[in-house]
Design an enzyme around this catalytic site. Sequence first.
Site, PDB file in Angstrom:
ATOM      1  N   LYS A   1      18.610  18.293  13.977  1.00 16.46           N
ATOM      2  CA  LYS A   1      20.035  18.480  14.309  1.00 16.46           C
ATOM      3  C   LYS A   1      20.483  19.842  13.832  1.00 16.46           C
ATOM      4  O   LYS A   1      19.926  20.409  12.883  1.00 16.46           O
ATOM      5  CB  LYS A   1      20.913  17.394  13.686  1.00 16.46           C
ATOM      6  CG  LYS A   1      21.028  17.395  12.156  1.00 16.46           C
ATOM      7  CD  LYS A   1      22.151  18.266  11.618  1.00 16.46           C
ATOM      8  CE  LYS A   1      22.061  18.397  10.101  1.00 16.46           C
ATOM      9  NZ  LYS A   1      22.394  19.704   9.577  1.00 16.46           N
TER      10      LYS A   1
ATOM     11  N   GLY B   1      15.079  23.204   5.890  1.00 15.76           N
ATOM     12  CA  GLY B   1      15.593  24.319   6.703  1.00 15.76           C
ATOM     13  C   GLY B   1      17.035  24.140   7.128  1.00 15.76           C
ATOM     14  O   GLY B   1      17.587  24.974   7.822  1.00 15.76           O
ATOM     15  N   GLY B   2      17.663  23.009   6.742  1.00 10.90           N
ATOM     16  CA  GLY B   2      19.036  22.762   7.191  1.00 10.90           C
ATOM     17  C   GLY B   2      19.074  22.131   8.571  1.00 10.90           C
ATOM     18  O   GLY B   2      20.083  22.200   9.279  1.00 10.90           O
ATOM     19  N   MET B   3      17.968  21.492   8.982  1.00 12.16           N
ATOM     20  CA  MET B   3      17.923  20.854  10.308  1.00 12.16           C
ATOM     21  C   MET B   3      17.693  19.349  10.205  1.00 12.16           C
ATOM     22  O   MET B   3      17.351  18.679  11.187  1.00 12.16           O
ATOM     23  CB  MET B   3      16.841  21.499  11.171  1.00 12.16           C
ATOM     24  CG  MET B   3      17.094  22.986  11.381  1.00 12.16           C
ATOM     25  SD  MET B   3      16.004  23.701  12.618  1.00 12.16           S
ATOM     26  CE  MET B   3      16.857  23.279  14.128  1.00 12.16           C
TER      27      MET B   3
ATOM     28  N   ASP C   1      23.315  12.461   7.095  1.00 10.75           N
ATOM     29  CA  ASP C   1      22.933  12.887   8.451  1.00 10.75           C
ATOM     30  C   ASP C   1      22.113  11.848   9.199  1.00 10.75           C
ATOM     31  O   ASP C   1      21.781  12.054  10.370  1.00 10.75           O
ATOM     32  CB  ASP C   1      22.012  14.124   8.381  1.00 10.75           C
ATOM     33  CG  ASP C   1      22.683  15.336   7.795  1.00 10.75           C
ATOM     34  OD1 ASP C   1      23.913  15.409   7.878  1.00 10.75           O
ATOM     35  OD2 ASP C   1      21.957  16.187   7.255  1.00 10.75           O
TER      36      ASP C   1
HETATM   37  O1  C5P Z   1      23.788  12.440   1.994  1.00  7.23           O
HETATM   38  P1  C5P Z   1      22.611  13.241   1.593  1.00  7.23           P
HETATM   39  O2  C5P Z   1      21.722  12.526   0.606  1.00  7.23           O
HETATM   40  O3  C5P Z   1      21.834  13.803   2.736  1.00  7.23           O
HETATM   41  O4  C5P Z   1      23.185  14.501   0.825  1.00  7.23           O
HETATM   42  C1  C5P Z   1      22.379  15.351   0.055  1.00  7.23           C
HETATM   43  C2  C5P Z   1      23.250  16.123  -0.913  1.00  7.23           C
HETATM   44  O5  C5P Z   1      24.078  17.051  -0.199  1.00  7.23           O
HETATM   45  C3  C5P Z   1      24.208  15.269  -1.699  1.00  7.23           C
HETATM   46  O6  C5P Z   1      23.617  14.788  -2.874  1.00  7.23           O
HETATM   47  C4  C5P Z   1      25.328  16.246  -2.016  1.00  7.23           C
HETATM   48  O7  C5P Z   1      24.954  17.088  -3.072  1.00  7.23           O
HETATM   49  C5  C5P Z   1      25.375  17.113  -0.773  1.00  7.23           C
HETATM   50  N1  C5P Z   1      26.374  16.668   0.228  1.00  7.23           N
HETATM   51  C6  C5P Z   1      27.715  16.833  -0.036  1.00  7.23           C
HETATM   52  N2  C5P Z   1      28.642  16.436   0.889  1.00  7.23           N
HETATM   53  C7  C5P Z   1      28.265  15.907   2.067  1.00  7.23           C
HETATM   54  C8  C5P Z   1      26.895  15.723   2.364  1.00  7.23           C
HETATM   55  C9  C5P Z   1      25.968  16.123   1.417  1.00  7.23           C
HETATM   56  O8  C5P Z   1      28.099  17.330  -1.105  1.00  7.23           O
HETATM   57  N3  C5P Z   1      29.180  15.554   2.957  1.00  7.23           N
END
Ligand code: C5P
Length: 307
Positions: free
Chosen positions: A19, A106-108, A145
């Site tokens: 994504k 990579g942010g994807m 995501d």
């Molecule tokens: O939800 P996920 O585990 O993919 O998020 C990884 C990290 O990215 C979280 O622990 C948080 O540090 C950051 N994050 C955030 N706000 C979001 C999504 C992710 O701060 N909306």
Amino acid sequence: MTAAALPPSASVTVRAPAKINLHLGVGAAREDGYHPLSTVYQAVGLYDDVTVTEAEGWSVELVRADDAVPLDGENIAIRAGRLLAEHHGLDLAAAISIDKGIPVAGGMAGGSADAAATLVALDRLWDLRTPDDALLSLAAELGSDVPFALVGGTALGTGRGEIVEPVQDRTECWWVVVHSDRGLSTPSVYERFDVVAPDASVEPEVPVALLGALEEGDVAALGAALGNDLWAPARDLRPDLAEVEADLRSMDPIGLLLSGSGPTLLMLYDNVDAARRALVDVVDLGLQASIAPGPVAGVHLVTYGSA
Ligand code: C5P
């Protein structure tokens, strides 16, 4: 067919797309540490293939090794499998094999794609017939995501990104995906965001112009409306990105964008020939890159049968 009726070597392969965030509006951190988002996701044509096979215990392997991916119980695909089994009160396990086509860190959302693919693959392997809303809430538990990886196409993401609502997208985008030799950690980019944007609003705005461009199928207007609030903090952590960005911008793409929390950069084109020409120029600079169309479908079944 019940789980018990499956032959022991039965396996299922599911494909999940990468994504990008056409718009990533980030608000001030919530009490739980997450940031409220107003984002527009688009699934693009780089894929991870996840194959699950019945096994006595949990394991994960990569078809092509990558040191950056944990292969123990911390791996998000194993966490997804355990969560699905627990949800159904089952004491089952599986061997998971991942063929990665999505850049790591990579942010994807490669890890999120693997988690979503594992949920769907095991749901089939074990013949669980989990309702879609239950799959979506398990996905949200696994990561912000992950629900979008199930849905695919183009969608507005709110909450911490886990609430997804499909939007009309009549564009045909061709992205030159410019890889980086090192990954960036998503939590550290969000932490940096808190430093560079201390006055971020509580509720990030919905990108009306961008949604209009998608509905009209207007790639030029989309290029002008692309935006990512994590770009400045990512650049802070990786000052070398600015130089690459300048080189890419000089090739005059319709739009240039940092993918998610980076460091992958994306150049937008409205046809495959222009994207191919840009790819040659990017590779000539000594960078690694690939081409991906968007939008594409979310997680889908590839093969189902005996291994
Ligand atoms: O939800 P996920 O585990 O993919 O998020 C990884 C990290 O990215 C979280 O622990 C948080 O540090 C950051 N994050 C955030 N706000 C979001 C999504 C992710 O701060 N909306």
